[in-house]
Design a protein around this motif. Structure first.
Motif, PDB file in Angstrom:
ATOM      1  N   ASP A  43       0.890 -35.909  -5.804  1.00 44.65           N
ATOM      2  CA  ASP A  43       0.593 -35.412  -7.150  1.00 44.65           C
ATOM      3  C   ASP A  43       1.718 -34.558  -7.728  1.00 44.65           C
ATOM      4  O   ASP A  43       1.780 -34.359  -8.941  1.00 44.65           O
ATOM      5  CB  ASP A  43      -0.696 -34.568  -7.138  1.00 44.65           C
ATOM      6  N   SER A  47       5.515 -34.427 -11.798  1.00 47.49           N
ATOM      7  CA  SER A  47       4.434 -33.767 -12.532  1.00 47.49           C
ATOM      8  C   SER A  47       4.974 -32.746 -13.522  1.00 47.49           C
ATOM      9  O   SER A  47       6.102 -32.271 -13.418  1.00 47.49           O
ATOM     10  CB  SER A  47       3.483 -33.057 -11.559  1.00 47.49           C
ATOM     11  N   SER A  49       3.994 -29.106 -14.348  1.00 46.07           N
ATOM     12  CA  SER A  49       3.232 -28.079 -13.646  1.00 46.07           C
ATOM     13  C   SER A  49       3.267 -26.753 -14.397  1.00 46.07           C
ATOM     14  O   SER A  49       4.302 -26.362 -14.935  1.00 46.07           O
ATOM     15  CB  SER A  49       3.797 -27.875 -12.239  1.00 46.07           C
ATOM     16  N   THR A 113       0.114 -30.559 -22.476  1.00 43.15           N
ATOM     17  CA  THR A 113      -0.701 -30.950 -21.328  1.00 43.15           C
ATOM     18  C   THR A 113       0.088 -30.888 -20.026  1.00 43.15           C
ATOM     19  O   THR A 113       1.257 -31.230 -19.972  1.00 43.15           O
ATOM     20  CB  THR A 113      -1.302 -32.359 -21.494  1.00 43.15           C
ATOM     21  N   ASP A 115      -0.187 -31.703 -15.667  1.00 47.71           N
ATOM     22  CA  ASP A 115      -0.816 -32.503 -14.613  1.00 47.71           C
ATOM     23  C   ASP A 115      -1.306 -31.629 -13.472  1.00 47.71           C
ATOM     24  O   ASP A 115      -2.211 -32.006 -12.729  1.00 47.71           O
ATOM     25  CB  ASP A 115       0.196 -33.497 -14.019  1.00 47.71           C
ATOM     26  N   ALA A 142      -4.048 -32.505 -18.549  1.00 48.88           N
ATOM     27  CA  ALA A 142      -4.030 -33.965 -18.591  1.00 48.88           C
ATOM     28  C   ALA A 142      -5.387 -34.469 -18.096  1.00 48.88           C
ATOM     29  O   ALA A 142      -6.148 -33.729 -17.462  1.00 48.88           O
ATOM     30  CB  ALA A 142      -2.902 -34.494 -17.713  1.00 48.88           C
ATOM     31  N   HIS A 144      -6.604 -36.253 -15.671  1.00 49.70           N
ATOM     32  CA  HIS A 144      -6.988 -36.089 -14.262  1.00 49.70           C
ATOM     33  C   HIS A 144      -6.149 -35.002 -13.599  1.00 49.70           C
ATOM     34  O   HIS A 144      -5.744 -35.121 -12.434  1.00 49.70           O
ATOM     35  CB  HIS A 144      -6.886 -37.411 -13.507  1.00 49.70           C
ATOM     36  N   ALA A 145      -5.918 -33.921 -14.336  1.00 51.25           N
ATOM     37  CA  ALA A 145      -5.121 -32.801 -13.826  1.00 51.25           C
ATOM     38  C   ALA A 145      -5.748 -32.234 -12.555  1.00 51.25           C
ATOM     39  O   ALA A 145      -6.968 -32.262 -12.376  1.00 51.25           O
ATOM     40  CB  ALA A 145      -5.015 -31.709 -14.881  1.00 51.25           C
ATOM     41  N   GLU A 181     -10.190 -31.242  -9.523  1.00 49.02           N
ATOM     42  CA  GLU A 181      -9.633 -32.310 -10.347  1.00 49.02           C
ATOM     43  C   GLU A 181     -10.472 -32.395 -11.622  1.00 49.02           C
ATOM     44  O   GLU A 181     -11.701 -32.389 -11.573  1.00 49.02           O
ATOM     45  CB  GLU A 181      -9.663 -33.661  -9.645  1.00 49.02           C
TER      46      GLU A 181
END
Length: 184
Positions: A43, A47, A49, A113, A115, A142, A144-145, A181
């Motif tokens: 993940d 990303s 972050s 946004t 992640d 996001a 499915h962050a 999540e």
């Protein structure tokens, strides 16, 4: 400066980054970070972050070291921010941006946004749930962050956004840490 945090993995693995002696600043312990980044594995790469209450910078710098394409570290303390900036220069972390601002003032601004979010507020202040709800309500996440929350182990995390599914949870001494999540 005797306070140092060691990067565990990625391109800066083994690097020690200094942080100032500021009341309430407690870096996420190395074994907790190792567990967290094992949970996150794929993940992190590429990303976007967000590291809220960045403090020592350990979580955001660990993400950058492991391939995050953008890391925003939000911290209100000027002395801490100066050190975070020096640390990004020390390892040439051009993907890391330091924002000196109160977390809630930052979250009240123009949302972008992310992640992956690291939420590690000062203990005993009650900021975690409020910040979590602002992340959701103000559209910072996001679809499915993944959201990491670190709080004092005696705190019960109630009132989080209903569309957050807890993936993992552990306790290490005084620290409880969770991985959520966001679901649609």
């Amino acid at each position: 400066m005797a306070n140092k945090v060691r990067i565990i993995g990625g391109q800066w693995r083994g690097r020690n980054l200094p942080f100032p002696d500021v009341q309430g600043l407690r870096p996420t312990p190395a074994r907790v970070r190792e567990t967290l980044f094992n949970w996150l594995q794929s993940d992190v790469i590429a990303s976007r972050s967000l590291d809220l209450y960045a403090g020592s910078g350990a979580l955001g710098m660990e993400a950058a070291s492991r391939g995050a394409k953008k890391v925003v570290q939000v911290e209100s303390d000027a002395k801490v921010c100066r050190q975070l900036k020096q640390n990004t220069e020390l390892v040439s972390a051009s993907q890391v941006k330091i924002v000196q601002q109160d977390v809630f003032r930052y979250l009240a601004g123009n949302a972008e946004t992310f992640d992956l979010v690291f939420l590690d507020p000062p203990f005993a202040k009650g900021y975690a749930v409020q910040a979590a709800n602002w992340l959701e309500d103000k559209l910072w996440l996001a679809s499915h962050a993944k959201i990491y929350i670190e709080v004092e182990s005696k705190l019960k995390l109630t009132g989080l956004p209903e569309n957050w599914a807890m993936l993992k949870h552990k306790t290490a001494g005084e620290v409880a840490y969770y991985l959520f999540e966001r679901t649609d």
